[in-house]
Design an enzyme around this catalytic site. Structure first.
Site, PDB file in Angstrom:
ATOM      1  N   ARG A 164     -67.915  68.025 -39.173  1.00 32.40           N
ATOM      2  CA  ARG A 164     -68.583  66.976 -38.291  1.00 32.40           C
ATOM      3  C   ARG A 164     -68.418  65.531 -38.812  1.00 32.40           C
ATOM      4  O   ARG A 164     -68.222  64.742 -38.122  1.00 32.40           O
ATOM      5  CB  ARG A 164     -70.000  67.473 -38.070  1.00 32.40           C
ATOM      6  CG  ARG A 164     -70.006  68.619 -37.399  1.00 32.40           C
ATOM      7  CD  ARG A 164     -71.355  69.302 -37.406  1.00 32.40           C
ATOM      8  NE  ARG A 164     -71.426  70.595 -36.375  1.00 32.40           N
ATOM      9  CZ  ARG A 164     -71.058  71.692 -36.621  1.00 32.40           C
ATOM     10  NH1 ARG A 164     -70.244  72.038 -37.734  1.00 32.40           N
ATOM     11  NH2 ARG A 164     -71.220  72.541 -35.721  1.00 32.40           N
TER      12      ARG A 164
ATOM     13  N   ARG B 241     -58.462  84.765 -32.694  1.00 33.04           N
ATOM     14  CA  ARG B 241     -59.967  84.761 -32.508  1.00 33.04           C
ATOM     15  C   ARG B 241     -60.013  84.046 -31.011  1.00 33.04           C
ATOM     16  O   ARG B 241     -59.348  83.283 -30.540  1.00 33.04           O
ATOM     17  CB  ARG B 241     -60.794  83.708 -33.320  1.00 33.04           C
ATOM     18  CG  ARG B 241     -60.476  84.384 -34.964  1.00 33.04           C
ATOM     19  CD  ARG B 241     -61.405  83.758 -36.023  1.00 33.04           C
ATOM     20  NE  ARG B 241     -62.717  83.345 -35.535  1.00 33.04           N
ATOM     21  CZ  ARG B 241     -63.504  82.498 -36.530  1.00 33.04           C
ATOM     22  NH1 ARG B 241     -63.121  82.006 -37.246  1.00 33.04           N
ATOM     23  NH2 ARG B 241     -64.583  82.547 -35.975  1.00 33.04           N
TER      24      ARG B 241
ATOM     25  N   SER C 290     -73.682  80.295 -30.319  1.00 36.06           N
ATOM     26  CA  SER C 290     -72.584  79.783 -30.904  1.00 36.06           C
ATOM     27  C   SER C 290     -72.743  78.114 -31.187  1.00 36.06           C
ATOM     28  O   SER C 290     -72.541  77.311 -30.178  1.00 36.06           O
ATOM     29  CB  SER C 290     -71.077  79.801 -30.395  1.00 36.06           C
ATOM     30  OG  SER C 290     -70.058  79.239 -30.919  1.00 36.06           O
TER      31      SER C 290
ATOM     32  N   ASP D 222     -73.449  83.817 -40.898  1.00 28.32           N
ATOM     33  CA  ASP D 222     -72.354  83.892 -41.937  1.00 28.32           C
ATOM     34  C   ASP D 222     -72.977  84.624 -43.194  1.00 28.32           C
ATOM     35  O   ASP D 222     -71.719  84.997 -44.102  1.00 28.32           O
ATOM     36  CB  ASP D 222     -72.010  82.564 -42.371  1.00 28.32           C
ATOM     37  CG  ASP D 222     -70.976  81.769 -41.232  1.00 28.32           C
ATOM     38  OD1 ASP D 222     -70.553  82.254 -40.432  1.00 28.32           O
ATOM     39  OD2 ASP D 222     -71.180  80.415 -41.177  1.00 28.32           O
TER      40      ASP D 222
HETATM   41  C1  S3P Z   1     -70.215  77.221 -37.376  1.00 29.17           C
HETATM   42  C2  S3P Z   1     -70.829  78.121 -36.595  1.00 29.17           C
HETATM   43  C3  S3P Z   1     -70.919  79.460 -36.662  1.00 29.17           C
HETATM   44  C4  S3P Z   1     -70.595  79.868 -38.069  1.00 29.17           C
HETATM   45  C5  S3P Z   1     -69.324  78.989 -38.645  1.00 29.17           C
HETATM   46  C6  S3P Z   1     -69.761  77.518 -38.814  1.00 29.17           C
HETATM   47  C7  S3P Z   1     -70.424  75.655 -37.337  1.00 29.17           C
HETATM   48  O1  S3P Z   1     -69.930  79.877 -35.739  1.00 29.17           O
HETATM   49  O2  S3P Z   1     -69.901  81.142 -38.263  1.00 29.17           O
HETATM   50  O3  S3P Z   1     -68.923  79.435 -40.001  1.00 29.17           O
HETATM   51  O4  S3P Z   1     -70.104  74.820 -38.074  1.00 29.17           O
HETATM   52  O5  S3P Z   1     -70.624  75.066 -36.176  1.00 29.17           O
HETATM   53  P1  S3P Z   1     -70.103  80.202 -34.213  1.00 29.17           P
HETATM   54  O6  S3P Z   1     -70.357  79.047 -33.509  1.00 29.17           O
HETATM   55  O7  S3P Z   1     -69.134  80.968 -33.777  1.00 29.17           O
HETATM   56  O8  S3P Z   1     -71.275  81.057 -34.363  1.00 29.17           O
END
Ligand code: S3P
Length: 448
Positions: free
Chosen positions: A33, A129, A174, A327
C-alpha cells in the site's frame, strides 16, 4: 521456487531451545500500500522499513510501469515520486505480479478508473486464483476485464474513461477486494461506498486518511460502511512500515513448541484486524506476553515474548476471529499438533483460495507426518498429540506457498524426526530472511 524457478528443497531437524531476539521484516500489506499510494500522490513519499520480499518488489516494478519513479535507497529505504490520482500512464508491457494476490488485486483497482489498458499475469499459483471477486465490482465503475476461464490471469483490464462511483457490499471477507474498490473509487467523482459484514484488515482506510483522502468508517447493523470521497489530491507521506505480525507468527509459534525456548519479537503491530493469532494462542495456554505496549504511527505496537509452553490445549477458534488471523491458520495448525485435544477451525473457506488451498496443503502434510486432521469445505480439525509426540519424518509439498513452507519447517523443529519441504523458494516472497533468522535463534535448517 527461487527467482530462477529452480526448487529449493529444505529440511528442518529437531533442535534445542530457540533463544534470542527475532527482528522480523516489514509488514507486507502495508508495504504494498505504501508503494501504490505513494504512486498515486503528487510529490515524494519516503518509506523506511519496506519489506523487500519478492511480492513487494513486483509491486514496485509495476508502479514504475504505470509511470511512478520508484527508487531503492538501500536498507529498506525507498522513495516514490507519484503521478497523482488519475495520473497513471499506460504500461508498455504485461505487468507481472509474481505470487502476489494483494499486488495484482490492489493494482487492478488503482488503474481501473483511468482511461488506460493493462494486462496482468503471475506465477502458476497466482494464475489459478479467482479474480472475478475484484473485476465484478470494477465493472460497476465502468471498467472491463477479459481473462481466462473462471476469471483467472492472464487478464486485461480496460479502465473506465468516465468512471461512476459505486456502492458495493463485499460478498467475501477480503481486504484485497475492499481495497481494490476503494482504490478505484479514488478516481471516480462523488462518493464510493464499500460495506463489509466482517471487519478485515483496515490498512487501506487508515493509510488513505493519512495521505489526505476524505474517508469515514461507520459501524452499522449492515456492517462497516466505508465512504470515500473521490478525486482527492493525495499528499505524499513519510512512512515507517511496522514489522509484520504474520511473519512474527513463525518465530512465536516455533518458540511455543520447542522445549526450553524463549524468544523476543520486538516492535510488532497489534492492530486488532491482524492480531487474532496471538489471542488464540493465549486462549490455548501459550506463554505469550505483550511487553512494552505502545502506539506508533497510530497503530498499537508491542514486543512479543514467546516461551516454550508445555500445557497447550486445543480450542475451538472463534469463527468471527477468522479474518484477523486468516494468514496464520497454517502455522496455528502446527501449534495445534503439539497441544492436548482438538483444535477446531471453522468459517475459513477463504483458506482454500490463498497462494494454495491451505486447508488441503496443511492437512495432507500434517497427516503424512503422523497428525490426525479432519477437514470439510470451510472447516478443519487438528487432533493434538502433545509435546514430543509428533512423529515428523516426511517430505511435504509447499505448493508455491511461502506460509505452507515456513509452517512445515516450524513443525520439523519440534517433531521427533526431521521434516522436509520440496521447495522453500517461495519463502522469499514475504520473509526473505526467514532462514538466517530462525537459524540464528537455534533452528537447524538445511538446503538439500
Ligand atoms: C491481504 C489480505 C488478505 C491476506 C493477504 C493480504 C491484504 O487476503 O490473506 O495475505 O494485504 O489486503 P484476502 O483479501 O484475500 O483475504
Amino acid at each position: 521456487m527461487s527467482a530462477h524457478g529452480t526448487p529449493i528443497p529444505m529440511q528442518s531437524a529437531p533442535c534445542g531451545p530457540l533463544n534470542g531476539t527475532a527482528n522480523v521484516p516489514g509488514d507486507k500489506s502495508i508495504s504494498h500500500r505504501s508503494l501504490i499510494l505513494g504512486a498515486l500522490s503528487v510529490g515524494e513519499t519516503k518509506i523506511s522499513g519496506l519489506l523487500e520480499g519478492q511480492d513487494v518488489l513486483d509491486t514496485a516494478k509495476a508502479m514504475r510501469a504505470f509511470g511512478a519513479e520508484v527508487t531503492d535507497l538501500g536498507e529498506g529505504n525507498w522513495s516514490v515520486h507519484g503521478v497523482g490520482v488519475g495520473g497513471f500512464a499506460e504500461p508498455a508491457n504485461v505487468i507481472y505480479c509474481g505470487n502476489s494476490g494483494t499486488g495484482v488485486r490492489l493494482i487492478m483497482g488503482a488503474m481501473a478508473t483511468s482511461a488506460i489498458t493493462a494486462t496482468f499475469t503471475g506465477d502458476a499459483s497466482l494464475n489459478k486464483r479467482p479474480m472475478a471477486r475484484v473485476t465484478d465490482p470494477l465493472a460497476l465503475f465502468g471498467a472491463q476485464a477479459v481473462g481466462r476461464d473462471g476469471g483467472r490471469l492472464p487478464m486485461t483490464i480496460v479502465g473506465a474513461a468516465d468512471p461512476v462511483p459505486v456502492r458495493y457490499e463485499v460478498p467475501v471477507p477480503s481486504a484485497q477486494v475492499k481495497s481494490a474498490v476503494l482504490l478505484a473509487g479514488l478516481n471516480a467523482p462523488g462518493q464510493t461506498v464499500v460495506i463489509e459484514r466482517e471487519a478485515t484488515r483496515d490498512h487501506t482506510e487508515r493509510m488513505l486518511a493519512g495521505f489526505g483522502a476524505e474517508i469515514t468508517t461507520e459501524v452499522t447493523e449492515e456492517g462497516r460502511v466505508i465512504t470515500l470521497t473521490g478525486q482527492p489530491e493525495l499528499k505524499p507521506q513519510v512512512i515507517a512500515v511496522p514489522r509484520d505480525p504474520s511473519s512474527a507468527a513463525f518465530p512465536v509459534c516455533a518458540a511455543l513448541i520447542v522445549p526450553g525456548s524463549d524468544v523476543l519479537v520486538p516492535n510488532i503491530g497489534l492492530n486488532p484486524t491482524r492480531a487474532g493469532l496471538f489471542e488464540t494462542l493465549r486462549d490455548m495456554g501459550a506463554d505469550l506476553t505483550y511487553e512494552n505496549p505502545r502506539e506508533e504511527g497510530g497503530e498499537p505496537v508491542a514486543d512479543l515474548r514467546a516461551r516454550f509452553s508445555p500445557d497447550l490445549k486445543g480450542i475451538e477458534v472463534p469463527p468471527e476471529r477468522a479474518a484477523s488471523m486468516i494468514d496464520e491458520y497454517p502455522v496455528l495448525s502446527v501449534v495445534a499438533a503439539f497441544a492436548q485435544g482438538q483444535t477446531v477451525m471453522r468459517g475459513v473457506k477463504e483458506l482454500r483460495v490463498k497462494e494454495s488451498d491451505r486447508i488441503e496443503a496443511m492437512a495432507t502434510g500434517l497427516r503424512a507426518n503422523g497428525v490426525e486432521v479432519e477437514d470439510g469445505p470451510d472447516w478443519w480439525i487438528v487432533t493434538g498429540m502433545g509435546h514430543g509426540k509428533v512423529p515428523g519424518g516426511t517430505e511435504v509439498e509447499s505448493h508455491l506457498d511461502h506460509r505452507i513452507a515456513m509452517s512445515f519447517l516450524c513443525l520439523g523443529m519440534a517433531a521427533q524426526q526431521p521434516v522436509r519441504v520440496d521447495d522453500g523458494g517461495p519463502i522469499a516472497t514475504s520473509f526473505p530472511i526467514f532462514e538466517p533468522l530462525m537459524t540464528g535463534l537455534g533452528a537447524t535448517l538445511t538446503r538439500l
